[in-house]
Motif scaffolding. Structure first.
Motif, PDB file in Angstrom:
ATOM      1  N   CYS A  86      -4.368  10.100 -11.482  1.00 14.20           N
ATOM      2  CA  CYS A  86      -5.243   9.823 -12.615  1.00 14.20           C
ATOM      3  C   CYS A  86      -6.271  10.935 -12.824  1.00 14.20           C
ATOM      4  CB  CYS A  86      -5.966   8.500 -12.407  1.00 14.20           C
ATOM      5  SG  CYS A  86      -4.907   7.048 -12.529  1.00 14.20           S
ATOM      6  N   ALA A  87      -6.720  11.550 -11.770  1.00 16.41           N
ATOM      7  CA  ALA A  87      -7.809  12.520 -11.857  1.00 16.41           C
ATOM      8  C   ALA A  87      -7.393  13.838 -12.495  1.00 16.41           C
ATOM      9  CB  ALA A  87      -8.378  12.780 -10.463  1.00 16.41           C
ATOM     10  N   ASP A  88      -6.088  14.115 -12.549  1.00 16.47           N
ATOM     11  CA  ASP A  88      -5.620  15.430 -13.020  1.00 16.47           C
ATOM     12  C   ASP A  88      -4.470  15.238 -14.013  1.00 16.47           C
ATOM     13  OD1 ASP A  88      -4.756  18.008 -13.395  1.00 16.47           O
ATOM     14  OD2 ASP A  88      -4.219  18.375 -11.311  1.00 16.47           O
ATOM     15  N   TRP A  89      -4.649  15.745 -15.246  1.00 21.99           N
ATOM     16  CA  TRP A  89      -3.603  15.598 -16.273  1.00 21.99           C
ATOM     17  C   TRP A  89      -2.291  16.220 -15.818  1.00 21.99           C
ATOM     18  CZ3 TRP A  89      -2.103  13.111 -20.431  1.00 21.99           C
ATOM     19  CH2 TRP A  89      -1.067  13.640 -21.210  1.00 21.99           C
ATOM     20  N   GLU A  90      -2.336  17.297 -15.103  1.00 22.32           N
ATOM     21  CA  GLU A  90      -1.131  18.016 -14.714  1.00 22.32           C
ATOM     22  C   GLU A  90      -0.435  17.400 -13.500  1.00 22.32           C
ATOM     23  OE1 GLU A  90       0.141  20.209 -16.523  1.00 22.32           O
ATOM     24  OE2 GLU A  90      -1.552  20.600 -17.870  1.00 22.32           O
ATOM     25  N   ALA A  91      -1.104  16.490 -12.779  1.00 19.66           N
ATOM     26  CA  ALA A  91      -0.517  15.925 -11.566  1.00 19.66           C
ATOM     27  C   ALA A  91       0.759  15.159 -11.894  1.00 19.66           C
ATOM     28  CB  ALA A  91      -1.516  15.010 -10.874  1.00 19.66           C
ATOM     29  N   ALA A  92       1.759  15.322 -11.055  1.00 17.99           N
ATOM     30  CA  ALA A  92       3.036  14.627 -11.232  1.00 17.99           C
ATOM     31  C   ALA A  92       3.101  13.432 -10.281  1.00 17.99           C
ATOM     32  CB  ALA A  92       4.195  15.585 -10.973  1.00 17.99           C
ATOM     33  N   SER A 129       5.573  11.027  -7.712  1.00 16.42           N
ATOM     34  CA  SER A 129       6.758  11.174  -6.873  1.00 16.42           C
ATOM     35  C   SER A 129       7.129   9.841  -6.237  1.00 16.42           C
ATOM     36  CB  SER A 129       6.495  12.199  -5.774  1.00 16.42           C
ATOM     37  OG  SER A 129       5.550  11.689  -4.851  1.00 16.42           O
ATOM     38  N   PRO A 130       8.373   9.700  -5.781  1.00 15.81           N
ATOM     39  CA  PRO A 130       8.781   8.471  -5.080  1.00 15.81           C
ATOM     40  C   PRO A 130       7.933   8.195  -3.839  1.00 15.81           C
ATOM     41  CG  PRO A 130      10.710   9.730  -5.733  1.00 15.81           C
ATOM     42  CD  PRO A 130       9.513  10.601  -6.020  1.00 15.81           C
ATOM     43  N   GLU A 131       7.499   9.261  -3.173  1.00 14.78           N
ATOM     44  CA  GLU A 131       6.679   9.079  -1.981  1.00 14.78           C
ATOM     45  C   GLU A 131       5.324   8.462  -2.333  1.00 14.78           C
ATOM     46  OE1 GLU A 131       8.208  11.882  -2.830  1.00 14.78           O
ATOM     47  OE2 GLU A 131       9.820  11.871  -1.346  1.00 14.78           O
ATOM     48  N   GLN A 132       4.753   8.928  -3.442  1.00 14.65           N
ATOM     49  CA  GLN A 132       3.485   8.364  -3.885  1.00 14.65           C
ATOM     50  C   GLN A 132       3.651   6.901  -4.311  1.00 14.65           C
ATOM     51  OE1 GLN A 132       2.935  11.510  -6.785  1.00 14.65           O
ATOM     52  NE2 GLN A 132       1.008  12.113  -5.808  1.00 14.65           N
ATOM     53  N   GLN A 133       4.778   6.611  -4.962  1.00 13.73           N
ATOM     54  CA  GLN A 133       5.054   5.234  -5.372  1.00 13.73           C
ATOM     55  C   GLN A 133       5.177   4.328  -4.153  1.00 13.73           C
ATOM     56  OE1 GLN A 133       5.175   3.874  -8.402  1.00 13.73           O
ATOM     57  NE2 GLN A 133       5.722   1.835  -7.659  1.00 13.73           N
ATOM     58  N   ALA A 134       5.789   4.831  -3.085  1.00 13.04           N
ATOM     59  CA  ALA A 134       5.949   4.036  -1.867  1.00 13.04           C
ATOM     60  C   ALA A 134       4.594   3.670  -1.272  1.00 13.04           C
ATOM     61  CB  ALA A 134       6.789   4.810  -0.849  1.00 13.04           C
ATOM     62  N   GLN A 135       3.641   4.596  -1.320  1.00  8.74           N
ATOM     63  CA  GLN A 135       2.304   4.306  -0.798  1.00  8.74           C
ATOM     64  C   GLN A 135       1.597   3.251  -1.650  1.00  8.74           C
ATOM     65  OE1 GLN A 135      -0.169   7.671   0.544  1.00  8.74           O
ATOM     66  NE2 GLN A 135       1.618   8.993   0.258  1.00  8.74           N
ATOM     67  N   GLN A 136       1.792   3.340  -2.975  1.00  7.32           N
ATOM     68  CA  GLN A 136       1.193   2.327  -3.855  1.00  7.32           C
ATOM     69  C   GLN A 136       1.839   0.963  -3.614  1.00  7.32           C
ATOM     70  OE1 GLN A 136      -1.420   2.543  -5.852  1.00  7.32           O
ATOM     71  NE2 GLN A 136      -1.217   0.432  -6.593  1.00  7.32           N
ATOM     72  N   ASP A 137       3.150   0.938  -3.439  1.00  2.00           N
ATOM     73  CA  ASP A 137       3.872  -0.323  -3.154  1.00  2.00           C
ATOM     74  C   ASP A 137       3.358  -0.952  -1.861  1.00  2.00           C
ATOM     75  OD1 ASP A 137       5.381  -0.053  -5.432  1.00  2.00           O
ATOM     76  OD2 ASP A 137       7.129   0.787  -4.411  1.00  2.00           O
ATOM     77  N   ALA A 138       3.135  -0.107  -0.841  1.00  3.16           N
ATOM     78  CA  ALA A 138       2.674  -0.604   0.449  1.00  3.16           C
ATOM     79  C   ALA A 138       1.293  -1.260   0.321  1.00  3.16           C
ATOM     80  CB  ALA A 138       2.634   0.533   1.472  1.00  3.16           C
ATOM     81  N   LEU A 139       0.443  -0.673  -0.527  1.00  2.00           N
ATOM     82  CA  LEU A 139      -0.883  -1.244  -0.742  1.00  2.00           C
ATOM     83  C   LEU A 139      -0.773  -2.629  -1.361  1.00  2.00           C
ATOM     84  CD1 LEU A 139      -3.995  -0.898  -0.774  1.00  2.00           C
ATOM     85  CD2 LEU A 139      -3.752   0.081  -3.060  1.00  2.00           C
ATOM     86  N   GLN A 140       0.132  -2.758  -2.336  1.00  2.00           N
ATOM     87  CA  GLN A 140       0.293  -4.065  -3.007  1.00  2.00           C
ATOM     88  C   GLN A 140       0.856  -5.111  -2.067  1.00  2.00           C
ATOM     89  OE1 GLN A 140      -1.611  -2.351  -5.514  1.00  2.00           O
ATOM     90  NE2 GLN A 140      -1.066  -4.408  -6.092  1.00  2.00           N
ATOM     91  N   GLN A 141       1.725  -4.696  -1.164  1.00  2.00           N
ATOM     92  CA  GLN A 141       2.327  -5.653  -0.238  1.00  2.00           C
ATOM     93  C   GLN A 141       1.308  -6.180   0.771  1.00  2.00           C
ATOM     94  OE1 GLN A 141       5.673  -3.618   1.434  1.00  2.00           O
ATOM     95  NE2 GLN A 141       6.793  -3.544  -0.510  1.00  2.00           N
ATOM     96  N   GLU A 142       0.258  -5.421   1.011  1.00  2.00           N
ATOM     97  CA  GLU A 142      -0.791  -5.849   1.938  1.00  2.00           C
ATOM     98  C   GLU A 142      -1.616  -7.013   1.374  1.00  2.00           C
ATOM     99  OE1 GLU A 142      -1.562  -1.376   3.782  1.00  2.00           O
ATOM    100  OE2 GLU A 142      -3.182  -2.480   2.815  1.00  2.00           O
ATOM    101  N   GLU A 143      -1.652  -7.122   0.049  1.00  2.00           N
ATOM    102  CA  GLU A 143      -2.499  -8.120  -0.596  1.00  2.00           C
ATOM    103  C   GLU A 143      -1.841  -9.510  -0.591  1.00  2.00           C
ATOM    104  OE1 GLU A 143      -4.962  -5.299  -3.657  1.00  2.00           O
ATOM    105  OE2 GLU A 143      -3.354  -6.540  -4.471  1.00  2.00           O
TER     106      GLU A 143
END
Length: 442
Positions: free
Chosen positions: A420-426, A428-442
């Motif tokens: 979110c902080a950088d328009w150019e940032a892409a 990745s599946p690895e980043q999605q996995a970390q976000q998924d893991a956070l949601q599973q903790e809740e």
């Protein structure tokens, strides 16, 4: 709309829909159904009540053929003879678990079995403190059979239970009790009112019942109308093309409806039949065009990144928006880089047209990244978790249907915050996995 030739059957709920109070079908409603039957349209009652509890209403509108009782657990193809198309029960094991769970709570409940409602003696007195109004207290007290030991009575008489009806005085208890009941194998819960929980066999509801009756009548979804007000009507709304929610209906049902009728207290069912099928109501044109001028809109956006143009809003606005209870329309305008907290909407869908600039989204359900430019149009469906970032100069026209504040925010893992902080940032599946893991903790 004139569905007079297309619609051949009308499925109508009772409480909160056809009825005023617990036992009143108004003369206007009776007259509308008389005309409807004369035009060849068949009325079908689809209620959560037992069949005999709905008998007076079916007689009033002469809906004495097909009939759906107990939220689809008993379906008649000829109510006059009592012949059932099918009936659904819950397992003895599930009944035992439900009784054990409900006996721990200070709530009023009934078991529906053999076309009768049964209540245990030590629970009967709770009917006066369970959230029902006096009229419903009198009705339920007068139709139920009270027994000393409900579990023993059901066993001794070999009664198969169709459903449990529960009424809870303290509505804050309901979410927790529904979770506990939903955990019992083979059953699900529904709500037919603010204080009510209905426990039914899994897979047996008004949707299955309406489909069974529709197919038995040889009708397509385009040839039936459904009218309801509660969560327990959501299923039957999936079986019809023409869907009418009452003005007093829950938001989730209104979101699925094609038409919103007046409330049951204002003869909403009669209005629906007269207006949509019989063509009797006069034009509802207001004879007024309401306007927001371009200069007013532009002036408001000098002080805000978002301006609503239409809706039924509670927050103060720089511009006097046009009142509309069914939709929210507005403009998001960013003269600087901007990103929004990840979230989803439980009921609304959002339609977006990019007037200028660029925006990017991530669908957090699967990690797909989307890039939109001026002229693109897209839809954010309900229950789509997403995050958005906008480049400087992004201007977006959006419409939310229905117009409700149903946003649910989502916690953002560090990689998502970096995206979110950088328009150019892409992404990745690895980043999605970390976000998924956070949601599973809740």
């Amino acid at each position: 709309m004139n569905e007079k030739q297309a619609i051949r059957a009308v499925f109508v709920d009772l409480d909160g829909t056809l009825l005023q109070g617990v036992d009143t079908v108004t003369p206007r409603t009776v007259a509308a159904f008389d005309k409807l039957r004369a035009s060849g349209v068949t009325p079908v009652v689809a209620t959560g009540r037992l069949a005999y509890e709905a008998d007076f209403a079916m007689r009033a509108i002469e809906a004495d053929g097909y009939m759906i009782a107990m939220n689809g657990l008993a379906v008649y193809d000829d109510y006059r003879t009592g012949h059932l198309l099918y009936e659904a029960y819950m397992s003895d094991k599930a009944v035992s678990f439900i009784l054990e769970r409900l006996m721990r709570e200070k709530v009023f409940f009934q078991a529906y079995a053999g076309n009768r409602a049964y209540c245990q003696e030590d629970r009967a007195g709770l009917i006066c403190s369970c959230g029902m109004d006096e009229e419903h207290v009198r009705f339920f007290s007068g139709t139920q059979k009270t027994v000393a030991d409900l579990r023993a009575y059901l066993s001794a008489h070999r009664l198969k239970v169709n459903k449990f009806f529960v009424s809870v005085g303290d509505v804050s208890q309901i979410p927790f009790l529904r979770v506990a009941l939903n955990a019992i194998e083979g059953v699900v819960t529904l709500s037919s009112g603010e204080h009510y929980i209905e426990v039914i066999p899994e897979g047996a509801d008004k949707r299955r019942a309406v489909r069974a009756v529709r197919e038995a009548m040889g009708l397509a979804p385009e040839e039936i109308m459904v009218i309801g007000d509660s969560e327990n009507d959501l299923g039957m709304f999936d079986e019809a093309v023409t869907r009418v929610a009452m003005g007093n209906a829950c938001d989730a049902l209104k979101a699925k409806a094609n038409y919103i009728a007046p409330s049951n207290q204002k003869d909403g069912v009669a209005w629906a039949l007269e207006t949509l099928l019989l063509g009797e109501q006069p034009s509802r044109f207001s004879g007024r065009i309401e306007i927001l001028r371009a200069e007013e809109i532009e002036a408001s956006l000098e002080f805000s990144t978002r301006q609503y143009l239409a809706g039924d809003l509670r927050l103060p606005q720089h511009l006097n928006f046009l009142l509309d209870k069914n939709v929210e329309i507005g403009i998001s305008d960013y003269d600087h880089y901007h990103w929004e907290q990840a979230h989803y909407h439980t009921i609304t869908s959002e339609y977006c047209y990019l007037l200028s600039g660029e925006t990017k989204y991530i669908d957090l359900s699967d990690g797909t990244e989307y890039h939109f430019s001026a002229g693109d149009f897209y839809i954010l469906r309900q229950d789509t978790p997403y995050v958005q970032k906008c480049r400087e100069g992004c201007r977006l026209l959006f419409a939310k249907v229905p117009g409700l504040n149903d946003k649910v925010t989502i916690r953002m893992a560090e990689p998502l915050q970096q995206w979110c902080a950088d328009w150019e940032a892409a992404w990745s599946p690895e980043q999605q996995a970390q976000q998924d893991a956070l949601q599973q903790e809740e």
